[in-house]
Design a protein around this motif. Structure first.
Motif, PDB file in Angstrom:
ATOM      1  N   ASP A   1      -7.726 -11.493  -8.034  1.00  0.00           N
ATOM      2  CA  ASP A   1      -6.479 -12.027  -8.588  1.00  0.00           C
ATOM      3  C   ASP A   1      -5.329 -11.646  -7.659  1.00  0.00           C
ATOM      4  O   ASP A   1      -5.426 -10.695  -6.858  1.00  0.00           O
ATOM      5  N   ILE A   2      -4.219 -12.391  -7.763  1.00  0.00           N
ATOM      6  CA  ILE A   2      -3.042 -12.118  -6.941  1.00  0.00           C
ATOM      7  C   ILE A   2      -2.311 -10.902  -7.504  1.00  0.00           C
ATOM      8  O   ILE A   2      -1.956 -10.882  -8.688  1.00  0.00           O
ATOM      9  N   ALA A   3      -2.091  -9.908  -6.645  1.00  0.00           N
ATOM     10  CA  ALA A   3      -1.451  -8.667  -7.090  1.00  0.00           C
ATOM     11  C   ALA A   3      -0.028  -8.533  -6.575  1.00  0.00           C
ATOM     12  O   ALA A   3       0.886  -8.219  -7.344  1.00  0.00           O
ATOM     13  N   CYS A   4       0.197  -8.766  -5.283  1.00  0.00           N
ATOM     14  CA  CYS A   4       1.510  -8.488  -4.680  1.00  0.00           C
ATOM     15  C   CYS A   4       1.945  -9.629  -3.766  1.00  0.00           C
ATOM     16  O   CYS A   4       1.122 -10.442  -3.316  1.00  0.00           O
ATOM     17  N   GLU A   5       3.247  -9.616  -3.466  1.00  0.00           N
ATOM     18  CA  GLU A   5       3.829 -10.558  -2.503  1.00  0.00           C
ATOM     19  C   GLU A   5       4.875  -9.824  -1.668  1.00  0.00           C
ATOM     20  O   GLU A   5       5.497  -8.870  -2.134  1.00  0.00           O
ATOM     21  N   HIS A   6       5.033 -10.271  -0.438  1.00  0.00           N
ATOM     22  CA  HIS A   6       6.132  -9.804   0.413  1.00  0.00           C
ATOM     23  C   HIS A   6       6.695 -11.045   1.094  1.00  0.00           C
ATOM     24  O   HIS A   6       6.187 -11.506   2.125  1.00  0.00           O
TER      25      HIS A   6
ATOM     26  N   HIS B   1      -1.393  -5.824 -20.993  1.00  0.00           N
ATOM     27  CA  HIS B   1      -0.656  -5.686 -19.732  1.00  0.00           C
ATOM     28  C   HIS B   1      -1.591  -5.161 -18.641  1.00  0.00           C
ATOM     29  O   HIS B   1      -2.365  -4.230 -18.861  1.00  0.00           O
ATOM     30  N   ARG B   2      -1.500  -5.751 -17.475  1.00  0.00           N
ATOM     31  CA  ARG B   2      -2.341  -5.341 -16.340  1.00  0.00           C
ATOM     32  C   ARG B   2      -1.550  -4.467 -15.390  1.00  0.00           C
ATOM     33  O   ARG B   2      -0.504  -4.880 -14.881  1.00  0.00           O
ATOM     34  N   GLN B   3      -2.046  -3.276 -15.146  1.00  0.00           N
ATOM     35  CA  GLN B   3      -1.435  -2.356 -14.195  1.00  0.00           C
ATOM     36  C   GLN B   3      -2.240  -2.395 -12.888  1.00  0.00           C
ATOM     37  O   GLN B   3      -3.435  -2.081 -12.871  1.00  0.00           O
ATOM     38  N   TRP B   4      -1.576  -2.785 -11.810  1.00  0.00           N
ATOM     39  CA  TRP B   4      -2.234  -2.823 -10.498  1.00  0.00           C
ATOM     40  C   TRP B   4      -2.103  -1.465  -9.821  1.00  0.00           C
ATOM     41  O   TRP B   4      -1.080  -0.789  -9.930  1.00  0.00           O
ATOM     42  N   ARG B   5      -3.152  -1.083  -9.098  1.00  0.00           N
ATOM     43  CA  ARG B   5      -3.187   0.202  -8.393  1.00  0.00           C
ATOM     44  C   ARG B   5      -3.581  -0.039  -6.933  1.00  0.00           C
ATOM     45  O   ARG B   5      -4.611   0.448  -6.454  1.00  0.00           O
ATOM     46  N   THR B   6      -2.751  -0.787  -6.223  1.00  0.00           N
ATOM     47  CA  THR B   6      -3.044  -1.128  -4.823  1.00  0.00           C
ATOM     48  C   THR B   6      -2.519  -0.084  -3.847  1.00  0.00           C
ATOM     49  O   THR B   6      -2.895  -0.101  -2.676  1.00  0.00           O
ATOM     50  N   TRP B   7      -1.600   0.778  -4.298  1.00  0.00           N
ATOM     51  CA  TRP B   7      -1.067   1.798  -3.400  1.00  0.00           C
ATOM     52  C   TRP B   7      -2.122   2.880  -3.142  1.00  0.00           C
ATOM     53  O   TRP B   7      -3.134   2.961  -3.861  1.00  0.00           O
ATOM     54  N   ILE B   8      -1.883   3.683  -2.146  1.00  0.00           N
ATOM     55  CA  ILE B   8      -2.876   4.659  -1.692  1.00  0.00           C
ATOM     56  C   ILE B   8      -2.355   6.079  -1.876  1.00  0.00           C
ATOM     57  O   ILE B   8      -1.196   6.373  -1.560  1.00  0.00           O
ATOM     58  N   ASP B   9      -3.224   6.932  -2.387  1.00  0.00           N
ATOM     59  CA  ASP B   9      -2.938   8.373  -2.436  1.00  0.00           C
ATOM     60  C   ASP B   9      -3.394   8.942  -1.092  1.00  0.00           C
ATOM     61  O   ASP B   9      -4.578   9.270  -0.910  1.00  0.00           O
ATOM     62  N   TYR B  10      -2.477   9.047  -0.148  1.00  0.00           N
ATOM     63  CA  TYR B  10      -2.840   9.403   1.226  1.00  0.00           C
ATOM     64  C   TYR B  10      -3.327  10.841   1.351  1.00  0.00           C
ATOM     65  O   TYR B  10      -4.244  11.130   2.133  1.00  0.00           O
ATOM     66  N   ASP B  11      -2.749  11.736   0.603  1.00  0.00           N
ATOM     67  CA  ASP B  11      -3.222  13.121   0.640  1.00  0.00           C
ATOM     68  C   ASP B  11      -4.657  13.216   0.141  1.00  0.00           C
ATOM     69  O   ASP B  11      -5.477  13.969   0.689  1.00  0.00           O
TER      70      ASP B  11
ATOM     71  N   VAL C   1      -6.800   5.552  -5.103  1.00  0.00           N
ATOM     72  CA  VAL C   1      -5.820   4.523  -5.457  1.00  0.00           C
ATOM     73  C   VAL C   1      -4.606   5.166  -6.127  1.00  0.00           C
ATOM     74  O   VAL C   1      -4.659   6.290  -6.620  1.00  0.00           O
ATOM     75  N   ALA C   2      -3.482   4.427  -6.124  1.00  0.00           N
ATOM     76  CA  ALA C   2      -2.251   4.875  -6.788  1.00  0.00           C
ATOM     77  C   ALA C   2      -1.556   3.659  -7.375  1.00  0.00           C
ATOM     78  O   ALA C   2      -1.754   2.522  -6.934  1.00  0.00           O
ATOM     79  N   ASP C   3      -0.721   3.880  -8.381  1.00  0.00           N
ATOM     80  CA  ASP C   3      -0.047   2.782  -9.075  1.00  0.00           C
ATOM     81  C   ASP C   3       0.903   2.022  -8.153  1.00  0.00           C
ATOM     82  O   ASP C   3       1.620   2.609  -7.335  1.00  0.00           O
TER      83      ASP C   3
ATOM     84  N   TYR D   1       0.795  -1.234   0.000  1.00  0.00           N
ATOM     85  CA  TYR D   1       0.000   0.000   0.000  1.00  0.00           C
ATOM     86  C   TYR D   1       0.827   1.284   0.000  1.00  0.00           C
ATOM     87  O   TYR D   1       0.266   2.373  -0.010  1.00  0.00           O
ATOM     88  N   GLY D   2       2.139   1.169   0.040  1.00  0.00           N
ATOM     89  CA  GLY D   2       2.981   2.337  -0.081  1.00  0.00           C
ATOM     90  C   GLY D   2       3.119   3.188   1.169  1.00  0.00           C
ATOM     91  O   GLY D   2       3.448   4.376   1.068  1.00  0.00           O
TER      92      GLY D   2
END
Length: 584
Positions: free
Chosen positions: A419-424, A447-457, A480-482, A171-172
């Motif tokens: 669908d599976i987007a990220c791993e840690h 191509h699939r662009q995932w936008r799981t990060w957050i625009d906190y502002d 959402v953010a890229d 999520y950034g």
């Protein structure tokens, strides 16, 4: 004993009065007429309470001590009788009278302290002194009567440039600007995997004092910043990050306990948003009414720890008898939320890693935005938990469960696609997301662009606008953010931020870096392919291990053995080469 004696004296008062009366009559018999008259006079003017020679001082009757001696001349026998009587009086004053058997019971009851507690209208404090000592020993900084804050190990890691937590990857968030806190140390569950070892209170509902939410937020920030300042002397801390760490940007309300139990949770969330601090709130799904009335949160989690009612009781050990129904209702409440919602699955091998179909049915109730799967972290043995190291899954096992869950969700009609987007990998964590909310597919390249990060502002702006005007609504896609490529599933970085440097203890590296589907190593510590002979030898060793553990059973890859106190130990031949390391 002393209390019993005193009670005995009190209970035999009538008996002592009778004895004194008999003694006075005996004295009168040994006196002349004059003595009798004086005795009567003393009783008349002194009430019979003055000792010999003292009545003159009390009533002024005019008789002097010398006159008493002349007028009353008892015989030597009488004098000895009087002396013995006086001694008896002294003894009766210093020693209790003999107590009858029937008086012992009431006397003992009279000396017992009252068991009834005084009822006061003032509510009690949540944390007892004993609990406070245990929590402080674990590193918690207590706030007021029911809140706490603690410095996360990932905060210290990223301050030193050694990588951030899974929330940074998914999520950034900036891990070194994240504060981990709770407004309620109490919880309604006693989960077997709780790394707090149940040193906090448990309860079904709030029954304690309520501290001011602004006081809690300000105190938590002050304590967190103070702990950040204390890290300055830790080797490797980066100065620029240390300075930025003095400003809190994120708050993980998941430290310990159940934060949603706090009666003023909405006021606390609002104050955090006013300070431009994002909120990640985790609840165990036992308070659906509180979830329904909750104001917008940056990301709202519901813990889904088991796929069946039976396994929920075994794993969460809830206080509520209707815990399963409460969990289902809580998940259904997520449909009503317009912001990001998460079903969090903590995978415990041998406990809840099977029956993935049950997880899919629960998630379908709320069609949440995100599904987090995380392998349980073994935190050592304790009396509060019966887990062992074999219950902690490897990352590839969590990935396999995530893929199975995706398949099961696809089979349920009428719900969005996941669908599976990220791993840690470092956290053994995998992220599944709703395709309709977080994925953008290029119509030309595919191509699939995932936008799981957050625009906190953006979220802060939207949340404050909603606070001023509750009729204003906003949704998941509005903030959402890229997602960067290194955070995506299958990336070579495995979810580790390339701007940081991975640290390994004592320069220990995995002996093997890649494995085939059976668990046989294919690449060495330098990521070089193994030779044919070496691989053949490793295959032979694994087959021997399988025969030793599984025997002729070819339907399963592992064996679960239940031992003392309900502890479950797993043996899996496919993992025999996974934990091997080499020094480099």
């Amino acid at each position: 004993l002393k209390g019993l004696q005193m009670s005995g004296v009190k209970n035999s008062k009538d008996r002592r009065d009778a004895v004194k009366s008999q003694r006075r009559e005996k004295k009168v018999k040994g006196k002349g007429v004059k003595g009798v008259q004086e005795t009567k006079e003393e009783e008349k003017c002194c009430g019979g309470n003055a000792a010999k020679g003292e009545h003159e001082k009390k009533c002024g009757c005019g008789t002097t001590p010398k006159q008493e001696e002349k007028e009353i001349e008892p015989s030597s026998d009488e004098e000895s009788d009087e002396e013995s009587e006086d001694e008896s009086d002294d003894e009766s004053a210093s020693e209790p009278a003999v107590m009858d058997l029937e008086d012992i019971g009431p006397a003992m009851n009279a000396t017992k302290p009252s068991k009834t507690k005084k009822k006061t209208s003032e509510p009690k404090e949540m944390v007892t002194p004993k609990q406070a000592v245990a929590l402080k020993k674990e590193g918690y900084k207590l706030i007021g009567t029911h809140s706490a804050v603690k410095l996360c190990r990932w905060t210290k890691h990223q301050l030193r440039g050694r990588g951030g937590c899974y929330k940074h990857t998914f999520y950034g968030i900036t891990s070194y600007q994240c504060m981990e806190a709770t407004p309620s140390l109490a919880c309604a569950n006693k989960c077997v995997f709780c790394w707090r070892h149940h040193k906090n209170p448990v309860a079904k509902e709030w029954k304690w004092k309520v501290d001011d939410p602004i006081f809690i937020v300000q105190s938590a920030i002050d304590m967190h910043v103070h702990m950040i300042k204390e890290t300055k002397g830790i080797p490797g801390v980066l100065t620029d990050r240390w300075l930025e760490g003095h400003t809190v940007k994120h708050c993980a309300l998941s430290l310990v306990g159940e934060p949603i139990m706090y009666p003023a949770i909405n006021e606390l969330l609002g104050n955090l948003h006013e300070r431009d601090i994002s909120t990640f709130l985790v609840t165990n799904g036992q308070h659906p009414a509180a979830i329904r009335s909750l104001r917008p949160v940056t990301q709202l989690y519901v813990s889904v720890d088991a796929p069946t009612p039976e396994s929920l009781i075994e794993i969460d050990r809830p206080l509520f008898s209707d815990a399963w129904e409460r969990l289902q209702e809580s998940l259904a409440c997520l449909k009503e939320k317009g912001q990001r919602t998460v079903a969090r699955l903590t995978v415990v091998k041998g406990w809840n890693s099977d029956e993935v179909e049950g997880y899919a049915k629960l998630i379908a109730l709320g069609t949440c935005s995100i599904i987090e799967l995380k392998g349980v972290t073994f935190c050592g043995k304790s009396d509060a938990s019966n887990l062992n190291m074999s219950n902690s899954p490897w990352h590839h096992e969590v990935v396999a469960i995530a893929k199975t869950l995706r398949t099961e969700l696809d089979l349920i009609p009428g719900i969005p696609k996941y669908d599976i987007a990220c791993e840690h990998k470092h956290s053994c964590s995998v992220l599944l997301c709703r395709v309709d909310q977080f994925a953008v597919d290029d119509p030309v390249t595919g191509h699939r662009q995932w936008r799981t990060w957050i625009d906190y502002d953006k979220f802060t702006y939207l949340a404050l606008k909603n606070s001023r005007d509750p009729t204003f609504k906003f949704g998941v896609e509005d903030y959402v953010a890229d997602t960067p490529d290194w955070a995506l599933s299958g990336a070579a970085e495995e979810g580790f931020d390339p701007t940081d440097r991975r640290h390994r203890k004592k320069k220990k590296h995995p002996k093997y870096t890649k494995f085939d589907e059976r668990g046989v190593p294919t690449h060495d510590c330098h990521n070089q392919a193994l030779g044919y002979e070496e691989r053949t030898e490793l295959e032979r060793l694994m087959e021997e291990k399988k025969r030793e553990i599984l025997g002729d059973n070819h339907e399963t890859m592992s064996v679960v053995t239940t031992i003392r106190d309900g502890e479950r130990r797993l043996e899996d031949p496919s993992l025999m080469f996974r934990g091997l390391v080499v020094t480099m």
